[in-house]
Design a protein around this motif. Sequence first.
Motif, mmCIF file in Angstrom:
data_model
loop_
_atom_site.group_PDB
_atom_site.id
_atom_site.type_symbol
_atom_site.label_atom_id
_atom_site.label_comp_id
_atom_site.label_asym_id
_atom_site.label_seq_id
_atom_site.Cartn_x
_atom_site.Cartn_y
_atom_site.Cartn_z
ATOM 1 N N PHE A 143 0.843 -1.131 -0.054
ATOM 2 C CA PHE A 143 0.307 0.057 0.171
ATOM 3 C C PHE A 143 0.452 1.584 -0.025
ATOM 4 N N LYS A 144 1.855 0.810 0.836
ATOM 5 C CA LYS A 144 3.406 2.410 0.646
ATOM 6 C C LYS A 144 3.111 2.646 -1.261
ATOM 7 N N LYS A 145 3.066 1.573 -1.928
ATOM 8 C CA LYS A 145 3.739 1.121 -3.477
ATOM 9 C C LYS A 145 2.074 1.991 -4.411
ATOM 10 N N THR A 146 1.299 1.510 -3.848
ATOM 11 C CA THR A 146 0.312 1.899 -4.568
ATOM 12 C C THR A 146 -0.458 3.732 -3.722
ATOM 13 N N HIS A 147 -0.040 3.739 -2.997
ATOM 14 C CA HIS A 147 -0.122 5.037 -2.993
ATOM 15 C C HIS A 147 1.477 6.190 -3.800
ATOM 16 N N TYR A 148 2.377 5.890 -3.325
ATOM 17 C CA TYR A 148 3.536 6.375 -3.949
ATOM 18 C C TYR A 148 3.330 6.618 -5.222
ATOM 19 N N PHE A 149 2.488 5.351 -5.826
ATOM 20 C CA PHE A 149 2.102 5.713 -7.586
ATOM 21 C C PHE A 149 1.284 6.986 -7.453
ATOM 22 N N LEU A 150 0.029 6.738 -7.545
ATOM 23 C CA LEU A 150 -0.498 7.945 -7.487
ATOM 24 C C LEU A 150 -0.900 8.917 -7.062
ATOM 25 N N GLU A 151 0.358 9.092 -6.362
ATOM 26 C CA GLU A 151 1.277 9.989 -5.708
ATOM 27 C C GLU A 151 2.415 11.423 -6.995
ATOM 28 N N GLN A 152 2.962 10.110 -7.518
ATOM 29 C CA GLN A 152 3.852 10.523 -8.912
ATOM 30 C C GLN A 152 3.064 10.637 -10.222
ATOM 31 N N PHE A 153 1.566 10.422 -10.212
ATOM 32 C CA PHE A 153 0.931 10.286 -10.838
ATOM 33 C C PHE A 153 0.305 11.217 -11.222
ATOM 34 N N CYS A 154 -0.011 12.309 -9.990
ATOM 35 C CA CYS A 154 -0.429 13.434 -10.066
ATOM 36 C C CYS A 154 -0.110 14.831 -9.987
ATOM 37 N N ARG A 155 1.456 14.304 -9.806
ATOM 38 C CA ARG A 155 2.240 15.949 -9.455
ATOM 39 C C ARG A 155 2.860 15.920 -10.627
ATOM 40 N N ASN A 156 2.007 17.915 -10.250
ATOM 41 C CA ASN A 156 2.033 18.752 -10.936
ATOM 42 C C ASN A 156 0.999 19.210 -12.431
ATOM 43 N N ASN A 157 -0.029 18.051 -12.176
ATOM 44 C CA ASN A 157 -0.593 17.355 -12.895
ATOM 45 C C ASN A 157 -2.291 17.813 -12.909
ATOM 46 N N GLU A 158 -2.295 19.021 -13.171
ATOM 47 C CA GLU A 158 -4.062 19.270 -12.859
ATOM 48 C C GLU A 158 -4.951 18.336 -12.869
ATOM 49 N N LYS A 159 -5.426 17.987 -14.110
ATOM 50 C CA LYS A 159 -6.562 16.756 -14.677
ATOM 51 C C LYS A 159 -6.195 15.666 -13.428
ATOM 52 N N ASN A 160 -5.283 14.632 -13.289
ATOM 53 C CA ASN A 160 -5.100 13.569 -13.165
ATOM 54 C C ASN A 160 -5.154 14.066 -11.325
ATOM 55 N N GLN A 161 -5.260 15.749 -10.754
ATOM 56 C CA GLN A 161 -4.948 15.086 -9.571
ATOM 57 C C GLN A 161 -7.076 15.401 -9.279
ATOM 58 N N VAL A 162 -7.498 16.149 -10.234
ATOM 59 C CA VAL A 162 -9.383 15.849 -10.027
ATOM 60 C C VAL A 162 -9.081 14.395 -9.895
ATOM 61 N N ILE A 163 -9.307 13.772 -10.849
ATOM 62 C CA ILE A 163 -9.216 12.749 -10.853
ATOM 63 C C ILE A 163 -9.387 11.507 -10.173
#
Length: 206
Positions: A143-163
């Motif tokens: 779960f640390k890996k799932t959360h870290y992936f999602l953190e990187q997935f939305c970093r500096n990316n507003e559309k992904n942050q909204v998702i």
Amino acid sequence: QRAELFEALQKLEVLFEPSEQKSFVFVERQSARLKYLAERMEIWLSKYLFEKGDDTELNEVLNILENLTLLINPDNYINDEEILIRKNKNPKRVSTSRQNIMKYLETYKPILTITKDGLHHLNKVILDENVDLKKKEQLIELFKKTHYFLEQFCRNNEKNQVILAEFQDVFINYAHLDVGQIDLLCEIYANNKSRSEEHTSELQSL
């Protein structure tokens, strides 16, 4: 099939370079496998925790998560043999085009499924003395890996942050387990004061 790939990449508005074509194919395959594993999670996770302790599927998920997270970093790339080459000079760097590839392929969806369903299990077994400590530690790593992936997935990316903001309850409900939810939520609401203010009460409860 190549024409479909070209059209998809155009829709993504990514640079049509060999490295991004390879990234697209790599992410597509990894995402498909991850979706399959997420759909069968109840089976292999229960087996791992309460029966034989077979960690084959768990290790496969951990490996896929690591690969996908590394690929978000533009220092890393897929070579001609379709192998992920790890340079990773600056782990905070992210590739917007690869984030968009993962958004287009909905890579985040099985990861959210694993996070939601898996945290429910972790919450139940974390204090269960009949479950081996090593198994609990591996679940925490997952779960640390799932959360870290999602953190990187939305970093500096507003559309992904909204998702991901739509799924904030998943992260808040199990925040007491501390597997990276706070960092993820900070990234989801980074550089967006108005959206964070809308959810002030929920965030203050953490």
